[in-house]
Design a protein around this motif. Structure first.
Motif, mmCIF file in Angstrom:
data_model
loop_
_atom_site.group_PDB
_atom_site.id
_atom_site.type_symbol
_atom_site.label_atom_id
_atom_site.label_comp_id
_atom_site.label_asym_id
_atom_site.label_seq_id
_atom_site.Cartn_x
_atom_site.Cartn_y
_atom_site.Cartn_z
ATOM 1 N N GLY A 44 0.816 -1.216 0.000
ATOM 2 C CA GLY A 44 0.000 0.000 0.000
ATOM 3 C C GLY A 44 0.844 1.257 0.000
ATOM 4 N N LEU A 45 1.958 1.213 0.697
ATOM 5 C CA LEU A 45 2.868 2.360 0.704
ATOM 6 C C LEU A 45 3.495 2.571 -0.671
ATOM 7 C CD1 LEU A 45 4.428 1.722 4.197
ATOM 8 C CD2 LEU A 45 3.107 3.753 3.543
ATOM 9 N N VAL A 46 3.733 1.486 -1.394
ATOM 10 C CA VAL A 46 4.246 1.614 -2.763
ATOM 11 C C VAL A 46 3.198 2.320 -3.630
ATOM 12 C CG1 VAL A 46 4.992 0.369 -4.833
ATOM 13 C CG2 VAL A 46 5.791 -0.373 -2.572
ATOM 14 N N ALA A 47 1.940 1.936 -3.474
ATOM 15 C CA ALA A 47 0.874 2.596 -4.231
ATOM 16 C C ALA A 47 0.808 4.084 -3.900
ATOM 17 C CB ALA A 47 -0.467 1.921 -3.942
ATOM 18 N N LEU A 48 0.952 4.424 -2.627
ATOM 19 C CA LEU A 48 0.971 5.840 -2.242
ATOM 20 C C LEU A 48 2.174 6.566 -2.838
ATOM 21 C CD1 LEU A 48 -0.208 5.623 1.470
ATOM 22 C CD2 LEU A 48 -1.292 6.974 -0.344
ATOM 23 N N ALA A 49 3.295 5.869 -2.945
ATOM 24 C CA ALA A 49 4.492 6.477 -3.549
ATOM 25 C C ALA A 49 4.246 6.819 -5.013
ATOM 26 C CB ALA A 49 5.688 5.534 -3.411
ATOM 27 N N TYR A 50 3.674 5.876 -5.750
ATOM 28 C CA TYR A 50 3.382 6.154 -7.158
ATOM 29 C C TYR A 50 2.429 7.335 -7.297
ATOM 30 C CZ TYR A 50 5.660 2.097 -9.331
ATOM 31 O OH TYR A 50 6.574 1.193 -9.809
ATOM 32 N N SER A 59 9.443 13.931 -3.210
ATOM 33 C CA SER A 59 9.954 13.805 -1.849
ATOM 34 C C SER A 59 9.071 12.874 -1.023
ATOM 35 C CB SER A 59 10.052 15.186 -1.201
ATOM 36 O OG SER A 59 10.427 15.070 0.148
ATOM 37 N N THR A 60 7.770 13.082 -1.096
ATOM 38 C CA THR A 60 6.831 12.212 -0.384
ATOM 39 C C THR A 60 6.868 10.807 -0.961
ATOM 40 O OG1 THR A 60 5.410 14.062 0.242
ATOM 41 C CG2 THR A 60 4.388 11.878 0.203
ATOM 42 N N ALA A 61 7.009 10.709 -2.276
ATOM 43 C CA ALA A 61 7.081 9.387 -2.906
ATOM 44 C C ALA A 61 8.248 8.584 -2.342
ATOM 45 C CB ALA A 61 7.224 9.539 -4.421
ATOM 46 N N PHE A 62 9.417 9.204 -2.267
ATOM 47 C CA PHE A 62 10.581 8.486 -1.744
ATOM 48 C C PHE A 62 10.446 8.193 -0.254
ATOM 49 C CE2 PHE A 62 12.617 10.252 -5.635
ATOM 50 C CZ PHE A 62 12.841 9.025 -6.248
ATOM 51 N N ASP A 76 10.212 -9.880 5.612
ATOM 52 C CA ASP A 76 10.835 -10.626 4.518
ATOM 53 C C ASP A 76 9.904 -10.779 3.308
ATOM 54 O OD1 ASP A 76 13.135 -11.830 3.475
ATOM 55 O OD2 ASP A 76 12.438 -13.840 4.019
ATOM 56 N N ALA A 77 9.248 -9.678 2.945
ATOM 57 C CA ALA A 77 8.329 -9.670 1.802
ATOM 58 C C ALA A 77 9.133 -9.412 0.525
ATOM 59 C CB ALA A 77 7.249 -8.623 2.004
ATOM 60 N N LYS A 78 9.730 -10.473 0.001
ATOM 61 C CA LYS A 78 10.638 -10.358 -1.144
ATOM 62 C C LYS A 78 9.973 -9.763 -2.391
ATOM 63 C CE LYS A 78 13.853 -14.052 0.160
ATOM 64 N NZ LYS A 78 13.721 -13.873 1.560
ATOM 65 N N ALA A 79 8.763 -10.183 -2.676
ATOM 66 C CA ALA A 79 8.072 -9.655 -3.858
ATOM 67 C C ALA A 79 7.874 -8.149 -3.733
ATOM 68 C CB ALA A 79 6.736 -10.355 -4.059
ATOM 69 N N VAL A 80 7.460 -7.709 -2.566
ATOM 70 C CA VAL A 80 7.224 -6.277 -2.361
ATOM 71 C C VAL A 80 8.542 -5.514 -2.447
ATOM 72 C CG1 VAL A 80 6.263 -4.513 -0.841
ATOM 73 C CG2 VAL A 80 5.163 -6.748 -0.987
ATOM 74 N N LEU A 81 9.625 -6.104 -1.959
ATOM 75 C CA LEU A 81 10.940 -5.453 -2.085
ATOM 76 C C LEU A 81 11.290 -5.243 -3.557
ATOM 77 C CD1 LEU A 81 12.856 -7.285 0.766
ATOM 78 C CD2 LEU A 81 12.344 -4.835 0.660
ATOM 79 N N GLY A 82 10.915 -6.187 -4.399
ATOM 80 C CA GLY A 82 11.123 -6.016 -5.841
ATOM 81 C C GLY A 82 10.296 -4.874 -6.395
ATOM 82 N N TRP A 83 9.056 -4.753 -5.934
ATOM 83 C CA TRP A 83 8.195 -3.654 -6.389
ATOM 84 C C TRP A 83 8.764 -2.311 -5.954
ATOM 85 C CZ3 TRP A 83 3.189 -6.085 -4.040
ATOM 86 C CH2 TRP A 83 2.859 -7.261 -4.744
ATOM 87 N N ILE A 84 9.354 -2.288 -4.774
ATOM 88 C CA ILE A 84 9.943 -1.045 -4.261
ATOM 89 C C ILE A 84 11.107 -0.628 -5.149
ATOM 90 C CG2 ILE A 84 11.199 -0.034 -2.316
ATOM 91 C CD1 ILE A 84 9.436 -1.961 -0.516
ATOM 92 N N GLU A 85 11.941 -1.580 -5.531
ATOM 93 C CA GLU A 85 13.068 -1.269 -6.426
ATOM 94 C C GLU A 85 12.563 -0.754 -7.773
ATOM 95 O OE1 GLU A 85 16.233 -0.924 -5.633
ATOM 96 O OE2 GLU A 85 15.470 -1.376 -3.630
ATOM 97 N N GLN A 86 11.529 -1.408 -8.312
ATOM 98 C CA GLN A 86 10.937 -0.953 -9.571
ATOM 99 C C GLN A 86 10.389 0.467 -9.439
ATOM 100 O OE1 GLN A 86 8.010 -3.981 -10.343
ATOM 101 N NE2 GLN A 86 9.443 -5.215 -11.548
ATOM 102 N N ALA A 87 9.740 0.739 -8.334
ATOM 103 C CA ALA A 87 9.176 2.079 -8.103
ATOM 104 C C ALA A 87 10.274 3.128 -8.018
ATOM 105 C CB ALA A 87 8.313 2.092 -6.839
ATOM 106 N N HIS A 88 11.358 2.801 -7.304
ATOM 107 C CA HIS A 88 12.490 3.738 -7.230
ATOM 108 C C HIS A 88 13.005 4.074 -8.625
ATOM 109 C CE1 HIS A 88 13.959 4.890 -3.261
ATOM 110 N NE2 HIS A 88 13.522 3.725 -2.796
#
Length: 93
Positions: A44-50, A59-62, A76-88
């Motif tokens: 959900g935080l990734v969605a808010l970042a986008y 700034s808020t996104a990061f 240890d949510a590996k899939a979400v960590l991948g989404w975070i990298e993609q979002a960055h």
């Protein structure tokens, strides 16, 4: 319930109702926190970042991505960590 609210937030975003989208996505994250669903909270935080990036607030996104990373690492949510990298990558470009 958090999933339904999240998807309503996506619908709001897609129709240009950004403030309503932010409110719904935030509500979804709050619900996920309340029940201890950490991978969902991080997602959900990734969605808010986008959304923040799309509305001109990198700034808020990061900040959201940093928080998402912390939460995802704690469970240890590996899939979400991948989404975070993609979002960055996406938000930086």
């Amino acid at each position: 319930m958090s999933y339904a609210i999240r998807h309503l937030g996506f619908a709001d975003k897609n129709t240009g109702h950004f403030e309503q989208a932010r409110e719904r996505l935030t509500e979804s994250v709050t619900l996920r926190r309340e029940i201890g669903f950490k991978p969902g909270e991080a997602a959900g935080l990734v969605a808010l970042a986008y959304l923040a990036a799309e509305t001109g607030d990198p700034s808020t996104a990061f900040h959201h991505l940093d928080e998402a990373r912390s939460v995802a690492e704690s469970c240890d949510a590996k899939a979400v960590l991948g989404w975070i990298e993609q979002a960055h990558t996406h938000i930086r470009s």
